[in-house]
Design an enzyme around this catalytic site. Sequence first.
Site, PDB file in Angstrom:
ATOM      1  N   GLU A  23      37.968  31.851  44.575  1.00 37.59           N
ATOM      2  CA  GLU A  23      37.426  33.147  44.417  1.00 37.59           C
ATOM      3  C   GLU A  23      36.473  33.418  43.561  1.00 37.59           C
ATOM      4  OE1 GLU A  23      40.353  35.857  44.991  1.00 37.59           O
ATOM      5  OE2 GLU A  23      40.497  35.644  47.318  1.00 37.59           O
ATOM      6  N   GLU A  71      45.966  26.466  47.606  1.00 37.52           N
ATOM      7  CA  GLU A  71      45.769  27.748  48.492  1.00 37.52           C
ATOM      8  C   GLU A  71      43.864  27.079  49.262  1.00 37.52           C
ATOM      9  OE1 GLU A  71      46.661  31.149  46.492  1.00 37.52           O
ATOM     10  OE2 GLU A  71      45.217  30.755  45.990  1.00 37.52           O
ATOM     11  N   ASN A  75      49.402  37.521  43.372  1.00 37.64           N
ATOM     12  CA  ASN A  75      48.081  37.650  42.086  1.00 37.64           C
ATOM     13  C   ASN A  75      47.686  38.634  42.875  1.00 37.64           C
ATOM     14  OD1 ASN A  75      45.392  37.555  42.060  1.00 37.64           O
ATOM     15  ND2 ASN A  75      44.889  35.773  43.334  1.00 37.64           N
ATOM     16  N   GLY A  98      47.595  39.541  49.548  1.00 34.33           N
ATOM     17  CA  GLY A  98      47.896  40.854  50.353  1.00 34.33           C
ATOM     18  C   GLY A  98      49.535  41.123  50.046  1.00 34.33           C
ATOM     19  N   GLY A 114      43.958  35.757  52.659  1.00 33.50           N
ATOM     20  CA  GLY A 114      43.565  36.790  53.361  1.00 33.50           C
ATOM     21  C   GLY A 114      42.611  36.733  54.360  1.00 33.50           C
ATOM     22  N   SER A 129      47.454  33.421  53.195  1.00 30.17           N
ATOM     23  CA  SER A 129      48.642  34.392  53.852  1.00 30.17           C
ATOM     24  C   SER A 129      50.019  34.671  53.669  1.00 30.17           C
ATOM     25  CB  SER A 129      47.545  34.433  55.232  1.00 30.17           C
ATOM     26  OG  SER A 129      46.522  34.982  55.295  1.00 30.17           O
ATOM     27  N   LYS A 152      44.563  39.943  41.720  1.00 35.28           N
ATOM     28  CA  LYS A 152      43.301  40.228  42.009  1.00 35.28           C
ATOM     29  C   LYS A 152      42.441  41.928  42.046  1.00 35.28           C
ATOM     30  CE  LYS A 152      43.218  38.034  46.813  1.00 35.28           C
ATOM     31  NZ  LYS A 152      42.637  36.580  47.737  1.00 35.28           N
ATOM     32  N   HIS A 185      40.940  29.778  40.891  1.00 38.69           N
ATOM     33  CA  HIS A 185      41.124  30.630  42.484  1.00 38.69           C
ATOM     34  C   HIS A 185      39.581  30.503  43.118  1.00 38.69           C
ATOM     35  CE1 HIS A 185      41.651  33.519  45.464  1.00 38.69           C
ATOM     36  NE2 HIS A 185      43.055  33.707  44.736  1.00 38.69           N
TER      37      HIS A 185
HETATM   38  C1  PEP Z   1      45.150  34.473  46.607  1.00 38.98           C
HETATM   39  O1  PEP Z   1      45.088  35.544  46.559  1.00 38.98           O
HETATM   40  O2  PEP Z   1      45.931  33.362  46.276  1.00 38.98           O
HETATM   41  C2  PEP Z   1      46.468  34.800  48.101  1.00 38.98           C
HETATM   42  C3  PEP Z   1      46.732  33.444  48.766  1.00 38.98           C
HETATM   43  O3  PEP Z   1      45.991  35.168  48.998  1.00 38.98           O
HETATM   44  P1  PEP Z   1      46.447  36.338  50.280  1.00 38.98           P
HETATM   45  O4  PEP Z   1      47.712  35.923  50.054  1.00 38.98           O
HETATM   46  O5  PEP Z   1      45.937  37.720  50.496  1.00 38.98           O
HETATM   47  O6  PEP Z   1      45.904  35.515  51.708  1.00 38.98           O
END
Ligand code: PEP
Length: 252
Positions: free
Chosen positions: A98, A168, A9, A236, A174, A214, A11, A96
């Site tokens: 966010e 998640e 993802n 990320g 993040g 993460s 983003k 998601h």
């Molecule tokens: C995400 O964007 O769904 C995510 C899990 O980000 P990250 O891996 O950066 O924590």
Amino acid sequence: MRKKLVAGNWKMNQNSIGISEFASKLLTKLQNSQPNSDILICPPFVYLPQLTALFEGSSVQIGAQNVSNNSKGAFTGEVSAAMLTDIGLRWCIVGHSERRKFNHETDEELIQKMELLFAEKINPIFCCGETLPDRNAEKHFEIVQQQIESTLCAMTTNIVETITIAYEPVWAIGTGVTASKEQAQEMHAFIRDLIGKQFGDSIAQNTHILYGGSVTAENAQELFSMPDIDGGLVGGASLKADSFFQIINNCK
Ligand code: PEP
């Protein structure tokens, strides 16, 4: 046996030059390996055609990060499920954390999105997960149960069969703080059990449940080795071909 899926993802990151470099690096690495997982990248809308062209004929699939909850018409700035089909996509992230937080997406809208995606034969990746205060108050099972019951359990079996779930925990997204493999596994087993109670064991056993939060090249292997973790939704670490490839390679 469920084949693992590693989904990136991106983003609101990357640009067209970076994407060309990413694609050529990842394609070179994939040429010399036999990945055990399906691979998906979800870039910002504007880069979907570029990525689709760059990865055409490869094992890398491309998906969207969002879709409108309306089918067409006067919704400035929105993109419909039919448009995603029109450019050949088969995957779309829904709900998601966010988007739930910044765009105030409701359960009703998430259901509408997944129904529209189903009509276009696009597989949703449905995100759920608790916040840190929820976890600290030991309400994480209750919150995730409520997120699943108010969306997936309100939908028909034939739609749910097409849905991949991504657990998640919001506190892990993040932040560099990852759920332990035991924390992730117990929630994944709990989610599978919920799906089983509502839709039957066969659908529960066939449902892919990804972990997100993460995930890195360093922790992917132990997370993905757990019985109910069917791969990852990676933010990320999916932005760099090296780390994304290492995560893909950690699927045994
Ligand atoms: C995400 O964007 O769904 C995510 C899990 O980000 P990250 O891996 O950066 O924590």
